[in-house]
Design an enzyme around this catalytic site. Structure first.
Site, PDB file in Angstrom:
ATOM      1  N   ARG A 210       0.842  -1.192   0.000  1.00  0.00           N
ATOM      2  CA  ARG A 210       0.000   0.000   0.000  1.00  0.00           C
ATOM      3  C   ARG A 210       0.878   1.243   0.000  1.00  0.00           C
ATOM      4  O   ARG A 210       2.033   1.205   0.438  1.00  0.00           O
ATOM      5  CB  ARG A 210      -0.915   0.011   1.222  1.00  0.00           C
ATOM      6  CG  ARG A 210      -1.880  -1.161   1.295  1.00  0.00           C
ATOM      7  CD  ARG A 210      -2.675  -1.121   2.600  1.00  0.00           C
ATOM      8  NE  ARG A 210      -3.620  -2.233   2.694  1.00  0.00           N
ATOM      9  CZ  ARG A 210      -3.315  -3.423   3.197  1.00  0.00           C
ATOM     10  NH1 ARG A 210      -2.094  -3.657   3.645  1.00  0.00           N
ATOM     11  NH2 ARG A 210      -4.224  -4.382   3.250  1.00  0.00           N
ATOM     12  N   LYS A 234      -1.911  -2.758   8.005  1.00  0.00           N
ATOM     13  CA  LYS A 234      -3.063  -2.214   8.717  1.00  0.00           C
ATOM     14  C   LYS A 234      -3.186  -2.909  10.072  1.00  0.00           C
ATOM     15  O   LYS A 234      -2.993  -4.110  10.180  1.00  0.00           O
ATOM     16  CB  LYS A 234      -4.345  -2.438   7.910  1.00  0.00           C
ATOM     17  CG  LYS A 234      -4.514  -1.487   6.732  1.00  0.00           C
ATOM     18  CD  LYS A 234      -5.866  -1.703   6.072  1.00  0.00           C
ATOM     19  CE  LYS A 234      -6.128  -0.681   4.976  1.00  0.00           C
ATOM     20  NZ  LYS A 234      -7.454  -0.869   4.334  1.00  0.00           N
ATOM     21  N   HIS A 306      -2.711   2.820  -5.809  1.00  0.00           N
ATOM     22  CA  HIS A 306      -3.437   1.582  -5.508  1.00  0.00           C
ATOM     23  C   HIS A 306      -3.617   0.725  -6.760  1.00  0.00           C
ATOM     24  O   HIS A 306      -3.693  -0.510  -6.667  1.00  0.00           O
ATOM     25  CB  HIS A 306      -4.796   1.893  -4.891  1.00  0.00           C
ATOM     26  CG  HIS A 306      -5.345   0.768  -4.078  1.00  0.00           C
ATOM     27  ND1 HIS A 306      -4.802   0.383  -2.859  1.00  0.00           N
ATOM     28  CD2 HIS A 306      -6.372  -0.093  -4.308  1.00  0.00           C
ATOM     29  CE1 HIS A 306      -5.483  -0.652  -2.384  1.00  0.00           C
ATOM     30  NE2 HIS A 306      -6.439  -0.959  -3.238  1.00  0.00           N
ATOM     31  N   ARG A 309      -0.751  -1.476  -7.106  1.00  0.00           N
ATOM     32  CA  ARG A 309      -0.944  -2.649  -6.229  1.00  0.00           C
ATOM     33  C   ARG A 309      -1.805  -3.696  -6.930  1.00  0.00           C
ATOM     34  O   ARG A 309      -1.493  -4.890  -6.919  1.00  0.00           O
ATOM     35  CB  ARG A 309      -1.593  -2.188  -4.926  1.00  0.00           C
ATOM     36  CG  ARG A 309      -1.958  -3.283  -3.925  1.00  0.00           C
ATOM     37  CD  ARG A 309      -2.453  -2.609  -2.646  1.00  0.00           C
ATOM     38  NE  ARG A 309      -3.175  -3.475  -1.743  1.00  0.00           N
ATOM     39  CZ  ARG A 309      -2.613  -4.247  -0.816  1.00  0.00           C
ATOM     40  NH1 ARG A 309      -1.289  -4.278  -0.724  1.00  0.00           N
ATOM     41  NH2 ARG A 309      -3.339  -4.982   0.002  1.00  0.00           N
ATOM     42  N   HIS A 332      -3.406  -9.754   3.054  1.00  0.00           N
ATOM     43  CA  HIS A 332      -4.807 -10.002   3.385  1.00  0.00           C
ATOM     44  C   HIS A 332      -4.929 -11.286   4.205  1.00  0.00           C
ATOM     45  O   HIS A 332      -4.211 -12.256   3.969  1.00  0.00           O
ATOM     46  CB  HIS A 332      -5.657 -10.134   2.125  1.00  0.00           C
ATOM     47  CG  HIS A 332      -5.823  -8.858   1.372  1.00  0.00           C
ATOM     48  ND1 HIS A 332      -6.231  -7.688   1.964  1.00  0.00           N
ATOM     49  CD2 HIS A 332      -5.627  -8.556   0.053  1.00  0.00           C
ATOM     50  CE1 HIS A 332      -6.288  -6.723   1.058  1.00  0.00           C
ATOM     51  NE2 HIS A 332      -5.923  -7.223  -0.104  1.00  0.00           N
ATOM     52  N   TYR A 341      -9.093 -10.605  -8.782  1.00  0.00           N
ATOM     53  CA  TYR A 341      -8.030 -10.870  -9.752  1.00  0.00           C
ATOM     54  C   TYR A 341      -8.317 -12.094 -10.608  1.00  0.00           C
ATOM     55  O   TYR A 341      -7.800 -12.211 -11.722  1.00  0.00           O
ATOM     56  CB  TYR A 341      -6.688 -10.990  -9.013  1.00  0.00           C
ATOM     57  CG  TYR A 341      -6.454  -9.802  -8.124  1.00  0.00           C
ATOM     58  CD1 TYR A 341      -6.339  -8.525  -8.675  1.00  0.00           C
ATOM     59  CD2 TYR A 341      -6.417  -9.922  -6.744  1.00  0.00           C
ATOM     60  CE1 TYR A 341      -6.174  -7.413  -7.868  1.00  0.00           C
ATOM     61  CE2 TYR A 341      -6.247  -8.816  -5.928  1.00  0.00           C
ATOM     62  CZ  TYR A 341      -6.135  -7.565  -6.499  1.00  0.00           C
ATOM     63  OH  TYR A 341      -5.977  -6.458  -5.697  1.00  0.00           O
TER      64      TYR A 341
END
Length: 356
Positions: A210, A234, A306, A309, A332, A341
């Site tokens: 990110r 995060k 982004h 990414r 994730h 994707y």
């Protein structure tokens, strides 16, 4: 936005806020929420509380005097009136052809308020170990999300990805073709940060981190020999992220000029720097966003960091067909987020249709 400026703006907003918002701020700072996130939330609270005063819901003289009971007794009808206020207030929207703010902006405002209400009704403890109050009006407020299938979203995003040879082509364009289009003055400015800009974009394309994770990297977080970076994900979790080999020469070129070009001292620990009045500072997210937008628009289509990414994630899935691997690369916890994707890389479905 530079960290110093960001903190100054946060302090100004904090001076306006009621005591319970300041408690919320301190609590979320400990999570930790990023200063950027908290700044955006404080702006939303300023907007909301200003409306509370203007609408007469509270007769307080200023925002800081609005009592906690106002939030406790806020009705669903009151909150819906606030949403209508946002929709119908044209000054909030830079596009004057529209009547009010976008649904995305409204959702962001409601998300900030939901976070505050959750803190006040569930997370905080008073002297008796209980929350300040229990009634959470935000649980009764519905938000409208854009309806779009994964296939439709994938097709829209695909147009803004640099897939296949375009990844290296984008970097080559910045390095070799872009400077040929510049005036002498613009070329001088470009050359000052050329190696840094290429290193940042190469890293984003080669790792899928990110933007916030990239700009917060310190020099010690980069292992060039192993092509691994240590990032803060995060929620404050540390993670080691592999970086594709094609980024190595760009990172090496930047590191070769970093100290002399940006006049660094031992205390300048940030990996990516910018000079402001001759003093090195950590580059901020806004500067990277503008840089990526400028180069990408000249190359093909204007994109955000982004999308870089998304580019890495799509290329990695195309090469491995492994959602688990892509999830791990992106940081994730589950593979659900990576379903997108599989729709971007849908050659098998198209080939099957073509064979009919």
């Amino acid at each position: 936005m530079k960290r110093e400026i960001l903190l100054e703006r946060i302090d100004k907003l904090k001076q306006l806020m009621p005591w319970y918002v300041l408690e919320y701020y301190q609590s979320k700072l400990a999570v930790p929420y990023s200063f950027t996130t908290l700044y955006e939330y404080l702006k939303e609270y300023d907007r909301f509380f200003s409306w509370v005063l203007e609408s007469g819901i509270s007769n307080a003289d200023k925002i800081s005097d609005i009592p906690l009971s106002v939030l406790e007794n806020m009705s669903k009808k009151d909150m819906e009136s606030f949403i209508l206020y946002l929709r119908e207030r044209p000054l909030l929207n830079a596009n004057t052809t529209k009547q009010g703010v976008s649904q995305t902006t409204i959702n962001r405002t409601l998300s900030a308020l939901s976070s505050l209400y959750k803190y006040l009704t569930e997370e905080v403890e008073n002297d008796q170990g209980e929350p300040y109050f229990y009634r959470n009006v935000m649980k009764k407020v519905s938000t409208k999300k854009k309806k779009e299938t994964l296939a439709a979203r994938a097709e829209n995003i695909k147009q803004k990805l640099f897939l296949g040879d375009e990844t290296e082509g984008f970097l080559t364009y910045i390095d070799q073709e872009h400077p040929q289009q510049l005036s002498n003055r613009a070329l001088s400015s470009f050359n000052k940060n050329k190696e840094r800009d290429l290193a940042i974009i190469a890293l984003l394309l080669a790792s899928g981190v990110r933007l916030s994770e990239a700009v917060n990297l310190d020099l010690r977080d980069l292992n060039l020999k192993m092509m691994v970076i240590d990032v803060t994900r995060k929620g404050g979790k540390r993670d080691s992220v592999n970086v594709a080999a094609f980024a190595k020469p760009y990172l090496e070129n930047y590191l070769a000029i970093r100290n002399q070009r940006y006049k660094t001292e031992k205390t300048d620990t940030a990996l990516f720097l910018t000079l402001y009045r001759g003093v090195p500072n950590r580059i901020d997210a806004s500067s990277v966003e503008k840089m990526v937008a400028k180069y990408s628009e000249d190359f093909k289509v204007r994109v955000t960091p982004h999308k870089l990414r998304h580019t890495l994630a799509t290329r990695l899935y195309d090469a491995t067909k492994s959602q688990v691997l892509v999830s791990h690369q992106l940081g994730h916890a589950s593979t659900q987020v990576t379903d997108l994707y599989t729709h971007i890389v849908n050659d098998e479905q198209k080939n099957a249709l073509d064979s009919l």
